[in-house]
Design an enzyme around this catalytic site. Structure first.
Site, PDB file in Angstrom:
ATOM      1  N   LYS A 150       0.858  -1.188   0.000  1.00  0.00           N
ATOM      2  CA  LYS A 150       0.000   0.000   0.000  1.00  0.00           C
ATOM      3  C   LYS A 150       0.893   1.237   0.000  1.00  0.00           C
ATOM      4  O   LYS A 150       1.672   1.451   0.936  1.00  0.00           O
ATOM      5  CB  LYS A 150      -0.891  -0.022   1.237  1.00  0.00           C
ATOM      6  CG  LYS A 150      -1.765   1.210   1.374  1.00  0.00           C
ATOM      7  CD  LYS A 150      -2.779   1.008   2.471  1.00  0.00           C
ATOM      8  CE  LYS A 150      -3.640   2.224   2.671  1.00  0.00           C
ATOM      9  NZ  LYS A 150      -4.644   2.020   3.724  1.00  0.00           N
ATOM     10  N   ARG A 160     -10.597   9.702   2.785  1.00  0.00           N
ATOM     11  CA  ARG A 160     -10.306  10.277   4.111  1.00  0.00           C
ATOM     12  C   ARG A 160     -11.345  11.326   4.466  1.00  0.00           C
ATOM     13  O   ARG A 160     -11.702  11.487   5.633  1.00  0.00           O
ATOM     14  CB  ARG A 160      -8.901  10.882   4.130  1.00  0.00           C
ATOM     15  CG  ARG A 160      -7.832   9.809   4.096  1.00  0.00           C
ATOM     16  CD  ARG A 160      -6.429  10.387   4.069  1.00  0.00           C
ATOM     17  NE  ARG A 160      -5.451   9.325   3.892  1.00  0.00           N
ATOM     18  CZ  ARG A 160      -4.166   9.527   3.634  1.00  0.00           C
ATOM     19  NH1 ARG A 160      -3.698  10.763   3.517  1.00  0.00           N
ATOM     20  NH2 ARG A 160      -3.348   8.507   3.478  1.00  0.00           N
ATOM     21  N   LYS A 174       1.292   9.661   6.227  1.00  0.00           N
ATOM     22  CA  LYS A 174       1.382   8.234   6.549  1.00  0.00           C
ATOM     23  C   LYS A 174       2.656   7.626   5.962  1.00  0.00           C
ATOM     24  O   LYS A 174       2.780   6.410   5.862  1.00  0.00           O
ATOM     25  CB  LYS A 174       0.130   7.510   6.032  1.00  0.00           C
ATOM     26  CG  LYS A 174      -1.154   7.993   6.693  1.00  0.00           C
ATOM     27  CD  LYS A 174      -2.341   7.068   6.429  1.00  0.00           C
ATOM     28  CE  LYS A 174      -3.576   7.556   7.187  1.00  0.00           C
ATOM     29  NZ  LYS A 174      -4.747   6.670   7.046  1.00  0.00           N
ATOM     30  N   LYS A 205      -2.179  -1.377  -3.927  1.00  0.00           N
ATOM     31  CA  LYS A 205      -3.049  -0.202  -3.834  1.00  0.00           C
ATOM     32  C   LYS A 205      -2.235   1.070  -3.930  1.00  0.00           C
ATOM     33  O   LYS A 205      -1.152   1.106  -3.340  1.00  0.00           O
ATOM     34  CB  LYS A 205      -3.745  -0.295  -2.468  1.00  0.00           C
ATOM     35  CG  LYS A 205      -4.682   0.821  -2.137  1.00  0.00           C
ATOM     36  CD  LYS A 205      -5.273   0.545  -0.781  1.00  0.00           C
ATOM     37  CE  LYS A 205      -6.156   1.689  -0.376  1.00  0.00           C
ATOM     38  NZ  LYS A 205      -6.700   1.529   0.953  1.00  0.00           N
ATOM     39  N   SER A 231     -10.491   5.728  -4.007  1.00  0.00           N
ATOM     40  CA  SER A 231     -11.435   6.840  -4.048  1.00  0.00           C
ATOM     41  C   SER A 231     -11.029   7.953  -5.018  1.00  0.00           C
ATOM     42  O   SER A 231     -11.864   8.480  -5.753  1.00  0.00           O
ATOM     43  CB  SER A 231     -11.619   7.407  -2.638  1.00  0.00           C
ATOM     44  OG  SER A 231     -10.382   7.861  -2.107  1.00  0.00           O
TER      45      SER A 231
HETATM   46  C1  PBG Z   1      -7.056   3.316   5.874  1.00  0.00           C
HETATM   47  C2  PBG Z   1      -7.645   3.129   4.530  1.00  0.00           C
HETATM   48  C3  PBG Z   1      -7.534   4.060   3.503  1.00  0.00           C
HETATM   49  C4  PBG Z   1      -8.231   3.543   2.432  1.00  0.00           C
HETATM   50  C5  PBG Z   1      -8.760   2.315   2.796  1.00  0.00           C
HETATM   51  N1  PBG Z   1      -8.370   2.054   4.122  1.00  0.00           N
HETATM   52  C6  PBG Z   1      -6.918   5.407   3.475  1.00  0.00           C
HETATM   53  C7  PBG Z   1      -5.605   5.661   4.034  1.00  0.00           C
HETATM   54  O1  PBG Z   1      -4.719   4.794   4.061  1.00  0.00           O
HETATM   55  O2  PBG Z   1      -5.431   6.789   4.489  1.00  0.00           O
HETATM   56  C8  PBG Z   1      -8.351   4.268   1.130  1.00  0.00           C
HETATM   57  C9  PBG Z   1      -9.394   3.820   0.218  1.00  0.00           C
HETATM   58  C10 PBG Z   1      -9.675   4.743  -0.904  1.00  0.00           C
HETATM   59  O3  PBG Z   1      -9.036   5.791  -1.078  1.00  0.00           O
HETATM   60  O4  PBG Z   1     -10.609   4.411  -1.632  1.00  0.00           O
HETATM   61  N2  PBG Z   1      -6.875   2.235   6.651  1.00  0.00           N
END
Ligand code: PBG
Length: 282
Positions: A150, A160, A174, A205, A231
């Site tokens: 990720k 978010r 992060k 991802k 997203s």
């Molecule tokens: C956090 C999480 C995130 C997403 C899924 N789980 C965001 C992040 O890591 O800040 C993102 C999903 C998306 O953007 O569709 N545990």
């Protein structure tokens, strides 16, 4: 920030699941929105067996039995006041302490009835601990879908906003636990660690901009690979389509072909209901 995507209360959930089952969608992923007053530095609401996500799992399993699968994110970000996926000290996540909390969270999802637990936090060593706690508690059939590679991406912004962690994350990032998007080799390392610790499937991802990673991993490891069309990718297509800058259906179906071409075994996308509708039209 995600047009046509909504947050539902429990009493509005049934029609959504009815529609998913009718469309033969095999699995839903649940993401909780947590009220500000329930968030704190330690994310303790994550371990409340009666929190929103556990209630939603129980509701779906009771009403629909095995008609649809449920996967759940294992991470603390919906519950922490700082918006990070783990416990934090001086700007760094506390990896091992966080793993201790995540294993309990994963168990609570399994106890509620989740079919797949999906650690999305990117701590090291959590797959082994989660596998161990699930085995100890006789959840032999609960699968682990690891967010193994990720990247620290800008494309998570709209998500978010939807879970209300965007403001809390201001002035922090992060990057101390999610991956550097300039790095390829680390994806391999992270994935091999998670496979060895007992992951059943892995997620790479975000989606489209990271398909080179999918293909590399596909050629190297024998494990199902999920891609997450995140997203930001969703909202870019959606908002361009709303302005008539692009053909939405053609663009989304093209994207899905690209995921398959790269070697993905499955795609998680907010476009699923529309894709199913479009494929039915053909
Ligand atoms: C956090 C999480 C995130 C997403 C899924 N789980 C965001 C992040 O890591 O800040 C993102 C999903 C998306 O953007 O569709 N545990």
């Amino acid at each position: 920030t995600m047009p046509d995507v909504y947050r539902y209360t429990l009493d509005k959930l049934a029609p959504v699941i009815d529609k998913a089952i009718k469309s033969k969608i095999p699995m839903v992923a649940l993401f909780p929105y947590t009220e500000k007053k329930r968030k704190n530095l330690l994310g303790t609401e994550a371990l409340n067996e009666n929190n929103l996500v556990c209630k939603a799992i129980q509701f779906i399993k009771k009403r629909y039995k095995n008609q649809i699968g449920i996967m759940c994110d294992v991470a603390l970000d919906p519950y922490t006041s700082h918006g990070h996926d783990g416990l934090v000290d001086s700007g760094y996540v506390l990896n091992d302490k966080t793993v201790g909390v995540l294993t309990k969270q994963a168990l609570s999802h399994a106890e509620a009835g989740a079919d797949i637990v999906a650690p999305s936090d990117m701590m090291d060593g959590r797959i082994l601990e989660i596998r161990t706690i699930l085995e100890k508690n006789k959840f032999y059939n609960t699968k682990i879908l690891s967010y193994a590679a990720k990247y620290a991406s800008n494309l998570y912004g709209p998500f978010r906003n939807a879970v209300d962690s965007a403001d809390n994350l201001k002035n922090s990032s992060k990057e101390t636990y999610q991956m550097d998007f300039a790095n390829v080799a680390e994806a391999s390392l992270e994935i091999s660690l998670d496979i060895n610790e007992g992951a059943d499937m892995v997620i790479i991802k975000p989606g489209l901009p990271y398909l080179d990673i999918v293909t590399k991993i596909k050629n190297k490891f024998s494990i199902p690979i999920f891609s997450y069309h995140v997203s930001g990718e969703y909202s870019m297509i959606k908002s361009a389509a709303q302005k008539n800058y692009i053909d939405e259906k053609a663009t989304v179906l093209e994207a899905m072909y690209c995921f398959k071409r790269a070697g993905c075994n499955a795609v998680l996308t907010y476009y699923t209901p529309e894709i199913i509708k479009w494929l039915g039209e053909k």
